[in-house]
Design a protein around this motif. Structure first.
Motif, PDB file in Angstrom:
ATOM      1  N   VAL A 108      -7.307 -42.464  31.896  1.00 21.12           N
ATOM      2  CA  VAL A 108      -7.782 -41.998  30.588  1.00 21.12           C
ATOM      3  C   VAL A 108      -6.741 -42.402  29.556  1.00 21.12           C
ATOM      4  O   VAL A 108      -5.564 -42.079  29.690  1.00 21.12           O
ATOM      5  CB  VAL A 108      -8.033 -40.476  30.581  1.00 21.12           C
ATOM      6  CG1 VAL A 108      -8.279 -39.965  29.174  1.00 21.12           C
ATOM      7  CG2 VAL A 108      -9.207 -40.140  31.490  1.00 21.12           C
ATOM      8  N   THR A 109      -7.193 -43.119  28.538  1.00 17.51           N
ATOM      9  CA  THR A 109      -6.263 -43.623  27.528  1.00 17.51           C
ATOM     10  C   THR A 109      -6.287 -42.805  26.240  1.00 17.51           C
ATOM     11  O   THR A 109      -5.347 -42.884  25.457  1.00 17.51           O
ATOM     12  CB  THR A 109      -6.579 -45.088  27.190  1.00 17.51           C
ATOM     13  OG1 THR A 109      -7.923 -45.178  26.709  1.00 17.51           O
ATOM     14  CG2 THR A 109      -6.401 -45.974  28.423  1.00 17.51           C
ATOM     15  N   ASP A 110      -7.369 -42.041  26.025  1.00 18.57           N
ATOM     16  CA  ASP A 110      -7.460 -41.254  24.799  1.00 18.57           C
ATOM     17  C   ASP A 110      -8.474 -40.134  24.981  1.00 18.57           C
ATOM     18  O   ASP A 110      -9.515 -40.333  25.616  1.00 18.57           O
ATOM     19  CB  ASP A 110      -7.894 -42.144  23.628  1.00 18.57           C
ATOM     20  CG  ASP A 110      -7.660 -41.514  22.265  1.00 18.57           C
ATOM     21  OD1 ASP A 110      -6.741 -40.676  22.137  1.00 18.57           O
ATOM     22  OD2 ASP A 110      -8.401 -41.846  21.329  1.00 18.57           O
ATOM     23  N   VAL A 111      -8.150 -38.971  24.448  1.00 16.06           N
ATOM     24  CA  VAL A 111      -9.079 -37.841  24.406  1.00 16.06           C
ATOM     25  C   VAL A 111      -9.014 -37.282  22.995  1.00 16.06           C
ATOM     26  O   VAL A 111      -7.939 -36.917  22.519  1.00 16.06           O
ATOM     27  CB  VAL A 111      -8.708 -36.735  25.419  1.00 16.06           C
ATOM     28  CG1 VAL A 111      -9.721 -35.589  25.345  1.00 16.06           C
ATOM     29  CG2 VAL A 111      -8.612 -37.282  26.833  1.00 16.06           C
ATOM     30  N   VAL A 112     -10.166 -37.247  22.336  1.00 17.53           N
ATOM     31  CA  VAL A 112     -10.228 -36.716  20.971  1.00 17.53           C
ATOM     32  C   VAL A 112     -11.211 -35.554  20.961  1.00 17.53           C
ATOM     33  O   VAL A 112     -12.392 -35.732  21.268  1.00 17.53           O
ATOM     34  CB  VAL A 112     -10.681 -37.794  19.958  1.00 17.53           C
ATOM     35  CG1 VAL A 112     -10.758 -37.202  18.552  1.00 17.53           C
ATOM     36  CG2 VAL A 112      -9.741 -38.991  19.989  1.00 17.53           C
ATOM     37  N   SER A 113     -10.724 -34.378  20.635  1.00 24.11           N
ATOM     38  CA  SER A 113     -11.603 -33.228  20.471  1.00 24.11           C
ATOM     39  C   SER A 113     -12.322 -33.359  19.142  1.00 24.11           C
ATOM     40  O   SER A 113     -11.725 -33.798  18.145  1.00 24.11           O
ATOM     41  CB  SER A 113     -10.791 -31.928  20.492  1.00 24.11           C
ATOM     42  OG  SER A 113     -10.247 -31.710  21.783  1.00 24.11           O
ATOM     43  N   GLY A 114     -13.592 -32.981  19.125  1.00 30.61           N
ATOM     44  CA  GLY A 114     -14.339 -33.116  17.885  1.00 30.61           C
ATOM     45  C   GLY A 114     -15.670 -32.393  17.918  1.00 30.61           C
ATOM     46  O   GLY A 114     -15.920 -31.551  18.792  1.00 30.61           O
ATOM     47  N   TYR A 115     -16.503 -32.769  16.959  1.00 35.19           N
ATOM     48  CA  TYR A 115     -17.802 -32.127  16.768  1.00 35.19           C
ATOM     49  C   TYR A 115     -18.876 -33.198  16.601  1.00 35.19           C
ATOM     50  O   TYR A 115     -18.644 -34.218  15.958  1.00 35.19           O
ATOM     51  CB  TYR A 115     -17.794 -31.257  15.508  1.00 35.19           C
ATOM     52  CG  TYR A 115     -16.540 -30.429  15.334  1.00 35.19           C
ATOM     53  CD1 TYR A 115     -16.281 -29.348  16.159  1.00 35.19           C
ATOM     54  CD2 TYR A 115     -15.601 -30.742  14.347  1.00 35.19           C
ATOM     55  CE1 TYR A 115     -15.127 -28.590  16.006  1.00 35.19           C
ATOM     56  CE2 TYR A 115     -14.451 -29.983  14.178  1.00 35.19           C
ATOM     57  CZ  TYR A 115     -14.219 -28.910  15.013  1.00 35.19           C
ATOM     58  OH  TYR A 115     -13.075 -28.171  14.861  1.00 35.19           O
ATOM     59  N   THR A 116     -20.053 -32.940  17.160  1.00 37.27           N
ATOM     60  CA  THR A 116     -21.190 -33.827  16.949  1.00 37.27           C
ATOM     61  C   THR A 116     -22.477 -33.086  17.276  1.00 37.27           C
ATOM     62  O   THR A 116     -22.451 -32.019  17.886  1.00 37.27           O
ATOM     63  CB  THR A 116     -21.069 -35.123  17.773  1.00 37.27           C
ATOM     64  OG1 THR A 116     -21.995 -36.079  17.270  1.00 37.27           O
ATOM     65  CG2 THR A 116     -21.316 -34.898  19.254  1.00 37.27           C
ATOM     66  N   GLY A 117     -23.580 -33.691  16.882  1.00 45.01           N
ATOM     67  CA  GLY A 117     -24.886 -33.138  17.228  1.00 45.01           C
ATOM     68  C   GLY A 117     -25.508 -32.253  16.182  1.00 45.01           C
ATOM     69  O   GLY A 117     -26.589 -31.716  16.388  1.00 45.01           O
ATOM     70  N   GLY A 118     -24.827 -32.088  15.060  1.00 43.95           N
ATOM     71  CA  GLY A 118     -25.340 -31.206  14.014  1.00 43.95           C
ATOM     72  C   GLY A 118     -25.656 -31.943  12.737  1.00 43.95           C
ATOM     73  O   GLY A 118     -25.603 -33.174  12.676  1.00 43.95           O
ATOM     74  N   ALA A 119     -25.976 -31.174  11.710  1.00 40.03           N
ATOM     75  CA  ALA A 119     -26.424 -31.748  10.444  1.00 40.03           C
ATOM     76  C   ALA A 119     -25.372 -31.730   9.340  1.00 40.03           C
ATOM     77  O   ALA A 119     -25.531 -32.402   8.331  1.00 40.03           O
ATOM     78  CB  ALA A 119     -27.670 -30.991   9.963  1.00 40.03           C
ATOM     79  N   VAL A 120     -24.298 -30.986   9.530  1.00 41.39           N
ATOM     80  CA  VAL A 120     -23.289 -30.827   8.485  1.00 41.39           C
ATOM     81  C   VAL A 120     -22.250 -31.943   8.592  1.00 41.39           C
ATOM     82  O   VAL A 120     -21.707 -32.193   9.666  1.00 41.39           O
ATOM     83  CB  VAL A 120     -22.608 -29.444   8.599  1.00 41.39           C
ATOM     84  CG1 VAL A 120     -21.482 -29.292   7.602  1.00 41.39           C
ATOM     85  CG2 VAL A 120     -23.646 -28.341   8.431  1.00 41.39           C
ATOM     86  N   LYS A 121     -21.971 -32.609   7.478  1.00 37.96           N
ATOM     87  CA  LYS A 121     -20.952 -33.663   7.460  1.00 37.96           C
ATOM     88  C   LYS A 121     -19.561 -33.037   7.414  1.00 37.96           C
ATOM     89  O   LYS A 121     -19.338 -32.042   6.734  1.00 37.96           O
ATOM     90  CB  LYS A 121     -21.144 -34.577   6.252  1.00 37.96           C
ATOM     91  CG  LYS A 121     -22.403 -35.419   6.324  1.00 37.96           C
ATOM     92  CD  LYS A 121     -22.494 -36.349   5.118  1.00 37.96           C
ATOM     93  CE  LYS A 121     -23.782 -37.112   5.135  1.00 37.96           C
ATOM     94  NZ  LYS A 121     -23.724 -38.307   5.942  1.00 37.96           N
TER      95      LYS A 121
END
Length: 174
Positions: free
Chosen positions: A24-37
């Motif tokens: 594993v070279t990179d892990v980025v926590s984040g958000y997706t799947g919604g409508a808010v930018k």
């Protein structure tokens, strides 16, 4: 290199497992799947954005096979509970796999079919096309490595790491 965007409850848990995985070279926590930018952590936790907490895990498939990455995903959370992982409740904690193309979609569907043999209840993991991915705030990145003694890490993440070690020890670093 290949990247999978996966949601299995709180992103800190998957982040901890994948940051200890060879290849594993990179892990980025984040958000997706919604409508808010550009959602904030507070907005996502409020459950009003439609986003899921996810990790974008980038790995070298010549070092660690994609089946191992996906097996770790299913071993690191309960994919049979809808919109919750333990005490974390809400759509932001849903089990989810976000694909970038039809090939990746089929990879995810096949992984669910294989994983179902390990679960008594039906797997409810959603498989949907990846919309915009928003990295989480910096303090969420590599959270376990920064704060291993925090209560959440001790009570929630450590048992998930122990399970990953039980089934995937050969792929984990130390």
């Amino acid at each position: 290199m290949k990247t999978f965007v996966l949601g299995g409850g709180c992103f800190w848990c998957l982040d901890a497992v994948y940051n200890m995985t060879r290849g594993v070279t990179d892990v980025v926590s984040g958000y997706t799947g919604g409508a808010v930018k550009n959602p904030s952590y507070e907005a996502v936790c409020a459950g009003t954005t439609g986003h899921a907490e996810v990790v974008a895990v980038t790995f070298d498939e010549t070092v660690v096979p994609e089946d191992v990455i996906l097996g770790m995903f299913f071993a690191s959370h309960d994919p049979t509970t809808l919109n919750r992982q333990g005490y974390d409740v809400g759509t932001q904690y849903r089990s989810s796999m976000f694909y970038i193309d039809d090939e990746q979609k089929q990879t995810f569907v096949s992984a669910i079919e294989r994983a179902q043999a390990d679960w008594r209840d039906p797997i409810v993991t959603e498989v949907v096309r990846l919309p915009e991915f928003y990295p989480a705030e910096e303090y969420h990145q590599n959270f376990y490595a920064k704060y291993p003694h925090v209560g959440y890490c001790q009570v929630i993440i450590n048992p998930k790491l122990a399970k990953a070690r039980k089934y995937y020890a050969e792929w984990l670093i130390a």
